[in-house]
Design a protein around this motif. Structure first.
Motif, PDB file in Angstrom:
ATOM      1  N   ILE A 101      -8.313   1.719  -9.250  1.00 37.60           N
ATOM      2  CA  ILE A 101      -7.197   2.044  -8.391  1.00 37.60           C
ATOM      3  C   ILE A 101      -6.429  -0.009  -9.104  1.00 37.60           C
ATOM      4  O   ILE A 101      -7.192  -0.559  -8.529  1.00 37.60           O
ATOM      5  CB  ILE A 101      -6.994   2.107  -6.667  1.00 37.60           C
ATOM      6  CG1 ILE A 101      -7.809   3.773  -7.229  1.00 37.60           C
ATOM      7  CG2 ILE A 101      -6.107   2.401  -6.285  1.00 37.60           C
ATOM      8  CD1 ILE A 101      -7.967   4.612  -5.329  1.00 37.60           C
ATOM      9  N   GLY A 102      -5.598   0.435  -9.214  1.00 32.97           N
ATOM     10  CA  GLY A 102      -4.517  -1.165  -8.681  1.00 32.97           C
ATOM     11  C   GLY A 102      -5.106  -1.914  -7.818  1.00 32.97           C
ATOM     12  O   GLY A 102      -5.286  -1.173  -6.219  1.00 32.97           O
ATOM     13  N   LEU A 132      -3.904  -1.472   4.462  1.00 31.60           N
ATOM     14  CA  LEU A 132      -2.378  -1.150   5.245  1.00 31.60           C
ATOM     15  C   LEU A 132      -1.899  -0.232   6.000  1.00 31.60           C
ATOM     16  O   LEU A 132      -2.112  -0.009   7.380  1.00 31.60           O
ATOM     17  CB  LEU A 132      -1.172  -1.713   4.589  1.00 31.60           C
ATOM     18  CG  LEU A 132      -1.694  -3.478   4.690  1.00 31.60           C
ATOM     19  CD1 LEU A 132      -0.186  -4.393   3.448  1.00 31.60           C
ATOM     20  CD2 LEU A 132      -1.368  -4.517   6.203  1.00 31.60           C
ATOM     21  N   LEU A 133      -1.429   0.659   5.387  1.00 28.19           N
ATOM     22  CA  LEU A 133      -1.782   2.097   5.589  1.00 28.19           C
ATOM     23  C   LEU A 133      -2.743   2.640   6.905  1.00 28.19           C
ATOM     24  O   LEU A 133      -2.021   3.355   7.720  1.00 28.19           O
ATOM     25  CB  LEU A 133      -1.360   2.926   5.409  1.00 28.19           C
ATOM     26  CG  LEU A 133       0.391   2.917   3.893  1.00 28.19           C
ATOM     27  CD1 LEU A 133      -0.220   3.913   3.032  1.00 28.19           C
ATOM     28  CD2 LEU A 133       1.438   2.943   5.256  1.00 28.19           C
ATOM     29  N   ASP A 139      -1.283   4.883 -10.882  1.00 27.70           N
ATOM     30  CA  ASP A 139      -2.285   3.129 -11.330  1.00 27.70           C
ATOM     31  C   ASP A 139      -0.848   2.062 -11.384  1.00 27.70           C
ATOM     32  O   ASP A 139       0.290   2.304 -12.268  1.00 27.70           O
ATOM     33  CB  ASP A 139      -3.124   3.772 -12.130  1.00 27.70           C
ATOM     34  CG  ASP A 139      -4.032   2.626 -12.274  1.00 27.70           C
ATOM     35  OD1 ASP A 139      -3.888   1.433 -11.534  1.00 27.70           O
ATOM     36  OD2 ASP A 139      -5.127   1.897 -12.844  1.00 27.70           O
ATOM     37  N   THR A 140      -1.262   0.889 -11.375  1.00 24.21           N
ATOM     38  CA  THR A 140      -0.386   0.085 -11.423  1.00 24.21           C
ATOM     39  C   THR A 140      -0.601  -0.829 -13.347  1.00 24.21           C
ATOM     40  O   THR A 140       0.323  -1.676 -13.439  1.00 24.21           O
ATOM     41  CB  THR A 140      -0.855  -1.725 -11.261  1.00 24.21           C
ATOM     42  OG1 THR A 140      -2.606  -1.495 -11.071  1.00 24.21           O
ATOM     43  CG2 THR A 140      -1.009  -1.320  -9.590  1.00 24.21           C
ATOM     44  N   ARG A 152      -4.770  -2.805  -1.808  1.00 24.28           N
ATOM     45  CA  ARG A 152      -3.490  -2.932  -0.471  1.00 24.28           C
ATOM     46  C   ARG A 152      -2.646  -1.958  -0.212  1.00 24.28           C
ATOM     47  O   ARG A 152      -2.834  -2.099   1.811  1.00 24.28           O
ATOM     48  CB  ARG A 152      -2.470  -4.541  -1.119  1.00 24.28           C
ATOM     49  CG  ARG A 152      -2.552  -5.242  -0.087  1.00 24.28           C
ATOM     50  CD  ARG A 152      -3.072  -6.649   0.019  1.00 24.28           C
ATOM     51  NE  ARG A 152      -2.547  -6.729   1.442  1.00 24.28           N
ATOM     52  CZ  ARG A 152      -2.549  -7.096   2.363  1.00 24.28           C
ATOM     53  NH1 ARG A 152      -4.097  -6.690   3.183  1.00 24.28           N
ATOM     54  NH2 ARG A 152      -2.095  -8.059   3.552  1.00 24.28           N
ATOM     55  N   LEU A 153      -2.175  -1.083  -0.462  1.00 27.00           N
ATOM     56  CA  LEU A 153      -0.853  -0.354   0.523  1.00 27.00           C
ATOM     57  C   LEU A 153      -2.377  -0.009   0.972  1.00 27.00           C
ATOM     58  O   LEU A 153      -1.712   0.818   2.939  1.00 27.00           O
ATOM     59  CB  LEU A 153      -0.277   0.109  -0.374  1.00 27.00           C
ATOM     60  CG  LEU A 153       0.822   1.183  -0.110  1.00 27.00           C
ATOM     61  CD1 LEU A 153       1.664   0.515   0.972  1.00 27.00           C
ATOM     62  CD2 LEU A 153       1.554   1.623  -0.945  1.00 27.00           C
ATOM     63  N   ILE A 154      -2.615   0.989   0.857  1.00 29.46           N
ATOM     64  CA  ILE A 154      -4.010   1.954   1.695  1.00 29.46           C
ATOM     65  C   ILE A 154      -4.155   1.321   2.698  1.00 29.46           C
ATOM     66  O   ILE A 154      -4.560   1.884   3.530  1.00 29.46           O
ATOM     67  CB  ILE A 154      -5.252   2.007   0.711  1.00 29.46           C
ATOM     68  CG1 ILE A 154      -4.236   3.222  -0.339  1.00 29.46           C
ATOM     69  CG2 ILE A 154      -6.124   3.556   1.441  1.00 29.46           C
ATOM     70  CD1 ILE A 154      -4.762   3.997  -1.621  1.00 29.46           C
ATOM     71  N   GLU A 205      -2.598  -3.397  -6.267  1.00 28.58           N
ATOM     72  CA  GLU A 205      -1.824  -3.600  -5.393  1.00 28.58           C
ATOM     73  C   GLU A 205      -1.686  -2.258  -4.177  1.00 28.58           C
ATOM     74  O   GLU A 205      -1.197  -1.690  -2.538  1.00 28.58           O
ATOM     75  CB  GLU A 205      -0.256  -3.492  -5.689  1.00 28.58           C
ATOM     76  CG  GLU A 205       0.207  -4.256  -6.541  1.00 28.58           C
ATOM     77  CD  GLU A 205      -0.354  -4.892  -8.070  1.00 28.58           C
ATOM     78  OE1 GLU A 205      -0.958  -4.019  -8.132  1.00 28.58           O
ATOM     79  OE2 GLU A 205      -0.188  -5.355  -8.638  1.00 28.58           O
ATOM     80  N   ILE A 206      -1.869  -0.838  -4.768  1.00 30.73           N
ATOM     81  CA  ILE A 206      -2.013  -0.253  -4.129  1.00 30.73           C
ATOM     82  C   ILE A 206      -3.513   0.073  -3.284  1.00 30.73           C
ATOM     83  O   ILE A 206      -3.164   0.462  -1.973  1.00 30.73           O
ATOM     84  CB  ILE A 206      -2.647   1.381  -5.815  1.00 30.73           C
ATOM     85  CG1 ILE A 206      -1.820   1.636  -6.243  1.00 30.73           C
ATOM     86  CG2 ILE A 206      -2.929   2.647  -5.054  1.00 30.73           C
ATOM     87  CD1 ILE A 206      -1.717   2.365  -7.663  1.00 30.73           C
TER      88      ILE A 206
END
Lengths: 201, 201
Positions: free
Chosen positions: A6-7, A16-17, B67-68, A12-14, A9-10
């Motif tokens: 998983i990248g 925070l959510l 993915d990124t 990090r989003l997870i 950015e993804i």
């Protein structure tokens, strides 16, 4: 293993959510995936909405409400009754009372309840500003709309003491059977309170 | 009443949060309030993270993973076994298998299951690309890791038919007792399947 597929950015989003109330790590992943599959219809609008909210959100310097202006739209609404002040623990309670249309008064958000065990004393809450607001005059009634918990009631008693020197009448929300509630499922304390406070039919 | 006391930016944020799986209108309000009370530590980071994810997210043109980068990090990982192809319904299933470290193969995301009642036919899923991928050669085994639902199994049967002309062996996940599961709580179908597929101890 996880981070390699998983990248960042993804990831990090997870993360925070997952810090939102009601979402755990697993549901945060589901939510992130849901967002990413709907980039144009949901993820990009949410990116804009969070940025705009972050830029716009203010805490009302009068009552403690969260709004996009200060003083907030309740405090500046000329149709609200300035002589009635509704004291709530949290902004969420203010919003709940507004949704219910329960009062035409104005609000004061305490920011919590007294809780000696958690080290939360009167100075950690917005109690001195409340007393100053009431002492400034023009307020006939202070409605203590705090939760019916031990902490809420303790806080209510403390505030009542603090307001003793002012001209305002201090009231609290009624205890009783919730509308739509079934007696069989209610606790003894609520039933006893409802019985004591019975009204003519 | 509602809209008059909450700014439009806040209202918009609540509406978008309410569209996340696992959050309803009420929990979306709680989440929005939670965010706004933590502007610097949570709301602003989330605004950045959503914007960065929206800019970075790509759907892998090979397997359908989110993915990124494209091709995704699984497809480009030289340590993955190119001869094993794991077919999943959804990206969430791919992530679940990755978390479990269940396979060293590569993936193919179908994007759903056949569902005639919902008007979802073979052309709405990534089935033709799957057949083309397998027909191109180099894949020894296609593992159908679809859900053990009627739709999942129907889809698995359809794919097996489509792959009949290729050299690849088609397998499916085992049915049985979940690890940590108690027999008393399992359905008859699972128990029967676990009994049929019993293994030497």
């Amino acid at each position: 293993m996880k981070t390699s597929t998983i990248g960042p950015e993804i990831e990090r989003l997870i993360q925070l959510l997952a810090r939102l109330p009601g979402l755990g790590p697993r549901s945060a992943r589901r939510a992130a995936l849901h967002l990413m599959k709907r980039r144009e219809s949901l993820l990009e609008p949410l990116a804009r909405a969070t940025a705009e909210a972050a830029a716009a959100v203010k805490v009302c310097s009068v009552c403690g409400n969260v709004d996009t202006r200060d003083p907030c739209s309740v405090c500046t609404d000329p149709r609200r009754d300035p002589a009635t002040l509704v004291v709530v623990e949290d902004v969420g309670d203010l919003w709940a009372l507004e949704r219910a249309g329960a009062t035409r008064g104005r609000y004061h958000v305490l920011g919590g309840t007294l809780s000696p065990l958690d080290g939360i004393g009167p100075d950690d809450l917005s109690i001195a500003p409340l007393v100053a607001r009431v002492a400034a005059g023009g307020i006939d009634e202070v409605i203590l709309a705090v939760n019916a918990t031990v902490e809420g009631q303790t806080t209510a008693h403390y505030i009542t003491d603090q307001l003793a020197g002012t001209a305002a009448r201090v009231t609290r929300l009624a205890h009783g059977v919730p509308v739509g509630g079934e007696l069989d499922y209610l606790d003894d304390g609520t039933l006893a309170a409802a019985m004591r406070s019975r009204t003519p039919f």
